[in-house]
Design an enzyme around this catalytic site. Structure first.
Site, mmCIF file in Angstrom:
data_model
loop_
_atom_site.group_PDB
_atom_site.id
_atom_site.type_symbol
_atom_site.label_atom_id
_atom_site.label_comp_id
_atom_site.label_asym_id
_atom_site.label_seq_id
_atom_site.Cartn_x
_atom_site.Cartn_y
_atom_site.Cartn_z
ATOM 1 N N SER A 96 0.854 -1.195 0.000
ATOM 2 C CA SER A 96 0.000 0.000 0.000
ATOM 3 C C SER A 96 0.887 1.241 0.000
ATOM 4 C CB SER A 96 -0.867 0.003 1.262
ATOM 5 O OG SER A 96 -1.474 1.266 1.442
ATOM 6 N N TYR A 115 -1.592 -0.048 10.372
ATOM 7 C CA TYR A 115 -1.754 -0.483 8.973
ATOM 8 C C TYR A 115 -0.532 -0.066 8.157
ATOM 9 C CZ TYR A 115 -3.943 -1.015 4.335
ATOM 10 O OH TYR A 115 -4.231 -1.374 3.032
HETATM 11 N N1 LIG Z 1 -8.880 -0.845 -1.730
HETATM 12 C C1 LIG Z 1 -7.863 -0.016 -1.549
HETATM 13 O O1 LIG Z 1 -7.983 1.210 -1.727
HETATM 14 C C2 LIG Z 1 -6.509 -0.556 -1.139
HETATM 15 C C3 LIG Z 1 -5.428 0.337 -1.140
HETATM 16 C C4 LIG Z 1 -4.172 -0.128 -0.779
HETATM 17 C C5 LIG Z 1 -4.002 -1.462 -0.438
HETATM 18 N N2 LIG Z 1 -5.072 -2.306 -0.430
HETATM 19 C C6 LIG Z 1 -4.828 -3.699 -0.058
HETATM 20 O O2 LIG Z 1 -5.391 -4.549 -1.043
HETATM 21 C C7 LIG Z 1 -5.760 -5.788 -0.450
HETATM 22 C C8 LIG Z 1 -7.186 -6.124 -0.836
HETATM 23 O O3 LIG Z 1 -8.045 -5.087 -0.409
HETATM 24 P P1 LIG Z 1 -9.487 -4.856 -1.044
HETATM 25 O O4 LIG Z 1 -9.713 -3.396 -1.057
HETATM 26 O O5 LIG Z 1 -9.622 -5.642 -2.296
HETATM 27 O O6 LIG Z 1 -10.410 -5.467 0.107
HETATM 28 P P2 LIG Z 1 -11.843 -6.196 0.020
HETATM 29 O O7 LIG Z 1 -12.608 -5.736 -1.175
HETATM 30 O O8 LIG Z 1 -12.438 -6.021 1.371
HETATM 31 O O9 LIG Z 1 -11.470 -7.734 -0.191
HETATM 32 C C9 LIG Z 1 -10.660 -8.350 0.762
HETATM 33 C C10 LIG Z 1 -10.524 -9.818 0.405
HETATM 34 O O10 LIG Z 1 -9.653 -10.421 1.355
HETATM 35 C C11 LIG Z 1 -10.373 -11.423 2.085
HETATM 36 N N3 LIG Z 1 -9.870 -11.419 3.455
HETATM 37 C C12 LIG Z 1 -9.887 -10.407 4.343
HETATM 38 N N4 LIG Z 1 -9.342 -10.805 5.502
HETATM 39 C C13 LIG Z 1 -8.969 -12.096 5.335
HETATM 40 C C14 LIG Z 1 -8.360 -13.060 6.180
HETATM 41 N N5 LIG Z 1 -8.045 -12.783 7.439
HETATM 42 N N6 LIG Z 1 -8.134 -14.295 5.692
HETATM 43 C C15 LIG Z 1 -8.470 -14.612 4.418
HETATM 44 N N7 LIG Z 1 -9.043 -13.737 3.567
HETATM 45 C C16 LIG Z 1 -9.295 -12.501 4.033
HETATM 46 C C17 LIG Z 1 -11.831 -11.033 1.925
HETATM 47 O O11 LIG Z 1 -12.739 -12.122 2.092
HETATM 48 P P3 LIG Z 1 -13.339 -12.522 3.548
HETATM 49 O O12 LIG Z 1 -13.733 -11.245 4.214
HETATM 50 O O13 LIG Z 1 -14.468 -13.447 3.233
HETATM 51 O O14 LIG Z 1 -12.234 -13.223 4.249
HETATM 52 C C18 LIG Z 1 -11.830 -10.561 0.484
HETATM 53 O O15 LIG Z 1 -11.782 -11.660 -0.399
HETATM 54 C C19 LIG Z 1 -5.524 -5.619 1.051
HETATM 55 O O16 LIG Z 1 -4.269 -6.163 1.401
HETATM 56 C C20 LIG Z 1 -5.489 -4.107 1.235
HETATM 57 O O17 LIG Z 1 -4.730 -3.738 2.347
HETATM 58 C C21 LIG Z 1 -6.328 -1.879 -0.782
#
Ligand SMILES: NC(=O)c1ccc[n+]([C@@H]2O[C@H](COP(=O)([O-])OP(=O)(O)OC[C@H]3O[C@@H](n4cnc5c(N)ncnc54)[C@H](OP(=O)(O)O)[C@@H]3O)[C@@H](O)[C@H]2O)c1
Length: 258
Positions: A148, A161
């Protein structure tokens, strides 16, 4: 140009957090390049729905799913045992699952901030270590960590975070060097705001959205597919000389001084 350099045919990829958002987009992108994909997440129904949707779009590919909380040590081991049972080793590990609880630094309980490290950092380190013997069954394999921009500069996520993502970026560099001789490349991506369910509440506030866009040279929120494209590139044979790198997928956010 050898077209095989831009394909992942016959490769097996594990994507954690593959049921939604960035992880699901990564799974879709890797499938598009010819890989077979294993998904892991906690919610069984959402995971199965994602698997079924992807299978419909890619009927010729192997797509399997395993319910696991990557923040739980036992479930991490079970996940990798399941991957091992496919008998194919592993070509690609994408450590994408992550989570956050945003607070002022003084307001976290110890359990709360340690849990953020567990899901964002310790999970990725342990899964990478467990995956190492599977990855090294192939002459060339790779890990991509979803970091991130918060691991590279201050953003309003709360300190743990950002600290966990900063460590994930450093883990990427350390493992890249340590495992280069094993044929395992290790890279990361650093997204800024991407349109997923975890960001939808914040971005629904028009004033907050305006503030975000003002700090984003490209003037818009990123899409999961745009992160997935960078991840897929890092997995391709075409990126075979790239390791220990981090690609920001941030609309220019990190380059925007005053
Ligand atoms: N969206 C952004 O703006 C952004 C920016 C920078 C970095 N990121 C990073 O990108 C990654 C994905 O984020 P996202 O925005 O796509 O989130 P999201 O839409 O909430 O999806 C998260 C995914 O991870 C799974 N997950 C969460 N906790 C988990 C756990 N403990 N064990 C196994 N699976 C888990 C969720 O399914 P379940 O809840 O069913 O487990 C879901 O499939 C993360 O690492 C986040 O920090 C996101």
């Amino acid at each position: 140009m050898d077209p095989k350099r831009w394909r992942l045919d016959g490769q097996l990829a594990l994507v954690t957090g593959g049921s939604a958002g960035i992880g699901r987009a990564i799974a879709r992108e890797l499938l598009g390049f010819g890989a077979d994909v294993l998904l892991a997440a906690r919610d069984a129904a959402a995971l199965d729905a994602a698997r079924a949707e992807l299978q419909e779009d890619f009927p010729e590919r192997e797509i399997q799913a395993f319910v696991a909380d990557v923040a739980d040590e036992e479930q991490r081991r079970e996940l990798l045992d399941w991957v091992e049972d496919f008998g194919e080793g592993l070509h690609v590990l994408v450590n994408n699952a992550g989570g956050n609880l945003s607070k002022a630094a003084t307001d976290y309980t110890e359990d709360e901030w340690r849990q953020i490290f567990e899901v964002n950092l310790f999970s990725a380190f342990e899964l990478s270590r467990y995956a190492h013997p599977l990855l090294t069954r192939h002459a060339a394999s790779c890990i991509v960590n979803v970091g991130s921009v918060s691991g590279l500069t201050h953003v309003r996520t709360g300190a743990p975070y950002g600290m966990s993502k900063a460590a994930l970026h450093q883990m990427t560099r350390n493992l890249a060097v340590e495992w280069a001789e094993d044929g395992v490349r290790v890279n990361a991506v650093a997204p800024w705001y991407i349109r997923t369910r975890r960001t939808s509440d914040k971005l629904a506030d028009p004033d907050y959205l305006d503030e975000v866009l003002l700090r984003t040279p490209l003037g818009r929120i990123g899409e999961p597919e745009e992160v997935a494209a960078a991840v897929a590139f890092l997995c391709l044979p075409a990126a075979g000389y790239v390791t220990g790198e981090c690609i920001a997928v941030d609309g220019g956010f990190l380059r925007y001084g005053f």
